[in-house]
Design an enzyme around this catalytic site. Structure first.
Site, PDB file in Angstrom:
ATOM      1  N   GLY A  31      39.136  45.554  40.724  1.00 59.10           N
ATOM      2  CA  GLY A  31      37.839  44.896  40.822  1.00 59.10           C
ATOM      3  C   GLY A  31      37.889  43.448  40.386  1.00 59.10           C
ATOM      4  O   GLY A  31      38.950  42.846  40.301  1.00 59.10           O
ATOM      5  N   ASN A  32      36.693  42.884  40.130  1.00 62.98           N
ATOM      6  CA  ASN A  32      36.537  41.449  39.845  1.00 62.98           C
ATOM      7  C   ASN A  32      37.245  40.646  40.948  1.00 62.98           C
ATOM      8  O   ASN A  32      38.125  39.825  40.703  1.00 62.98           O
ATOM      9  CB  ASN A  32      37.086  41.089  38.455  1.00 62.98           C
ATOM     10  N   HIS A  34      38.514  38.392  44.047  1.00 59.90           N
ATOM     11  CA  HIS A  34      38.541  36.990  44.441  1.00 59.90           C
ATOM     12  C   HIS A  34      39.194  36.901  45.822  1.00 59.90           C
ATOM     13  O   HIS A  34      39.539  37.937  46.423  1.00 59.90           O
ATOM     14  CB  HIS A  34      39.290  36.148  43.402  1.00 59.90           C
ATOM     15  N   HIS A  37      42.182  39.132  46.709  1.00 54.21           N
ATOM     16  CA  HIS A  37      41.925  40.526  47.080  1.00 54.21           C
ATOM     17  C   HIS A  37      41.362  40.615  48.507  1.00 54.21           C
ATOM     18  O   HIS A  37      41.693  41.528  49.264  1.00 54.21           O
ATOM     19  CB  HIS A  37      40.886  41.167  46.146  1.00 54.21           C
ATOM     20  N   GLU A 150      51.690  39.874  46.913  1.00 55.21           N
ATOM     21  CA  GLU A 150      53.022  39.417  46.493  1.00 55.21           C
ATOM     22  C   GLU A 150      52.948  38.637  45.186  1.00 55.21           C
ATOM     23  O   GLU A 150      53.968  38.357  44.578  1.00 55.21           O
ATOM     24  CB  GLU A 150      53.648  38.557  47.595  1.00 55.21           C
ATOM     25  N   LYS A 151      51.752  38.272  44.761  1.00 57.15           N
ATOM     26  CA  LYS A 151      51.627  37.585  43.465  1.00 57.15           C
ATOM     27  C   LYS A 151      52.196  38.463  42.356  1.00 57.15           C
ATOM     28  O   LYS A 151      52.823  37.979  41.425  1.00 57.15           O
ATOM     29  CB  LYS A 151      50.172  37.250  43.179  1.00 57.15           C
ATOM     30  N   ASP A 152      51.973  39.768  42.456  1.00 56.64           N
ATOM     31  CA  ASP A 152      52.547  40.718  41.494  1.00 56.64           C
ATOM     32  C   ASP A 152      53.857  41.221  42.086  1.00 56.64           C
ATOM     33  O   ASP A 152      53.969  42.368  42.536  1.00 56.64           O
ATOM     34  CB  ASP A 152      51.560  41.871  41.251  1.00 56.64           C
ATOM     35  N   ILE A 178      47.516  33.988  47.394  1.00 56.41           N
ATOM     36  CA  ILE A 178      46.497  32.986  47.749  1.00 56.41           C
ATOM     37  C   ILE A 178      46.364  32.041  46.552  1.00 56.41           C
ATOM     38  O   ILE A 178      46.275  32.496  45.403  1.00 56.41           O
ATOM     39  CB  ILE A 178      45.140  33.663  48.056  1.00 56.41           C
ATOM     40  N   ARG A 189      42.261  36.841  36.001  1.00 57.55           N
ATOM     41  CA  ARG A 189      42.381  36.312  34.637  1.00 57.55           C
ATOM     42  C   ARG A 189      42.133  34.802  34.570  1.00 57.55           C
ATOM     43  O   ARG A 189      41.934  34.270  33.472  1.00 57.55           O
ATOM     44  CB  ARG A 189      43.741  36.667  34.042  1.00 57.55           C
TER      45      ARG A 189
HETATM   46  O1  PAF Z   1      47.346  44.960  40.985  1.00 55.84           O
HETATM   47  C1  PAF Z   1      46.416  45.616  40.490  1.00 55.84           C
HETATM   48  O2  PAF Z   1      45.247  45.223  40.543  1.00 55.84           O
HETATM   49  C2  PAF Z   1      46.729  46.946  39.790  1.00 55.84           C
HETATM   50  O3  PAF Z   1      47.916  46.877  39.087  1.00 55.84           O
HETATM   51  C3  PAF Z   1      46.711  48.144  40.742  1.00 55.84           C
HETATM   52  C4  PAF Z   1      47.803  48.058  41.808  1.00 55.84           C
HETATM   53  C5  PAF Z   1      45.347  48.244  41.413  1.00 55.84           C
HETATM   54  C6  PAF Z   1      46.950  49.439  39.960  1.00 55.84           C
HETATM   55  O4  PAF Z   1      45.982  49.629  38.984  1.00 55.84           O
END
Ligand code: PAF
Length: 282
Positions: A31-32, A34, A37, A150-152, A178, A189
């Site tokens: 959630g939250n 931007h 997402h 891909e940021k994570d 992005i 964050r």
């Molecule tokens: O990237 C995230 O927002 C979280 O780590 C995920 C993949 C939704 C799992 O909680």
């Protein structure tokens, strides 16, 4: 667009989509939302007929000293944005829906090797929490495709491996990071940053770019490059957690002969921890 909160409602909706032969896409989020997402939802729409976006702030992936309690929860605004972006369904379960027996009694998923360095080293248990909840969400939704940012970068590698290793029949799709105009990667964050911290934050991406440029020019003294990057971050007022040059596939420390590299960084600005990465092909 409908929002459901229970597995029973979710399964009833999905059953009818499946009977119509629809291809189902999943976008897991906390959630939250931007623009980052929303780009995942758009990508899912390109590859599937139905997009299920999940909103669940997963307690299992937060350490005891981390920001679980203050993590922004903005369901109403998120629903509006998802509706506009073309999500078909929102699944916003409670903790009890995901972990009916509580966290202590929950079966967990551990993904060796790719989980271990970088954020895995700084945040013990984090990727176990991510891998567990993503496996549960895969089983709840049973999507054809699932999209992750891909940021994570390390998270994406962990999810790709768990999907392969547990033979989960879902295609995992990565979606590009992005960025704000000044290069800062969009993140929930970022909203925690003060005005002064926000002005410093783009140094993270600039440092990634400068290091990548040095590598492209032929430098492969990776330890020295990591140290220079850490110094650049510190001088700008950040507190680096790590700046690592890794093999882009294994995420192990880069070797001189590796062609695909990924630079991964995590750094604090005040109490806010930001991450970013950049891939380099030589
Ligand atoms: O990237 C995230 O927002 C979280 O780590 C995920 C993949 C939704 C799992 O909680």
């Amino acid at each position: 667009m409908r929002t459901v909160h229970t597995l029973k409602e979710l399964r009833a909706m999905l059953r009818s989509y499946r009977q119509q032969g629809k291809r189902i896409g999943l976008v897991p989020t906390m959630g939250n939302l931007h623009e980052g997402h929303i780009s995942l939802v758009r990508k899912a729409r390109e590859a599937a007929d139905i997009v299920v976006t999940t909103i669940f702030v997963n307690p299992m992936q937060f350490g005891v000293t981390e920001d679980l309690d203050t993590y922004p929860r903005t369901l109403i605004e998120d629903q509006e944005r998802l509706d506009a972006a073309g999500s078909t369904l929102v699944f916003a379960p409670s903790n009890e829906e995901i972990y009916p027996q509580g966290l202590a009694r929950q079966t967990r998923v551990i993904v060796p090797e790719v989980s271990e360095g970088h954020c895995g080293a700084s945040r013990p248990g984090h990727f176990e929490g991510v891998a567990t909840v993503v496996t549960i969400l895969f089983n709840m939704v049973q999507p054809d495709i699932a999209v992750f940012g891909e940021k994570d970068y390390q998270q994406l590698a962990v999810i790709r491996k768990l999907t392969r290793d547990l033979m989960i029949p879902v295609e995992v799709i990565g979606s590009p990071t992005i960025r704000e105009d000044d290069g800062l990667a969009k993140s929930s964050r970022n909203g925690f940053l003060t005005e002064e911290e926000r002005a410093i934050a783009p140094v993270i991406y600039r440092t990634l770019q400068k290091t990548a440029e040095q590598i492209r020019k032929g430098r492969n003294d990776f330890v020295a490059l990591e140290q220079e990057a850490n110094e650049a971050l510190s001088e700008a007022g950040l507190r680096p957690d790590y700046f690592n040059i890794a093999n882009g596939l294994t995420l192990k420390p880069a070797r001189a002969e590796d062609a695909e590299l990924t630079l991964l960084v995590a750094a604090f600005l005040g109490t806010t921890r930001l991450i970013d990465n950049l891939s380099v092909t030589r």
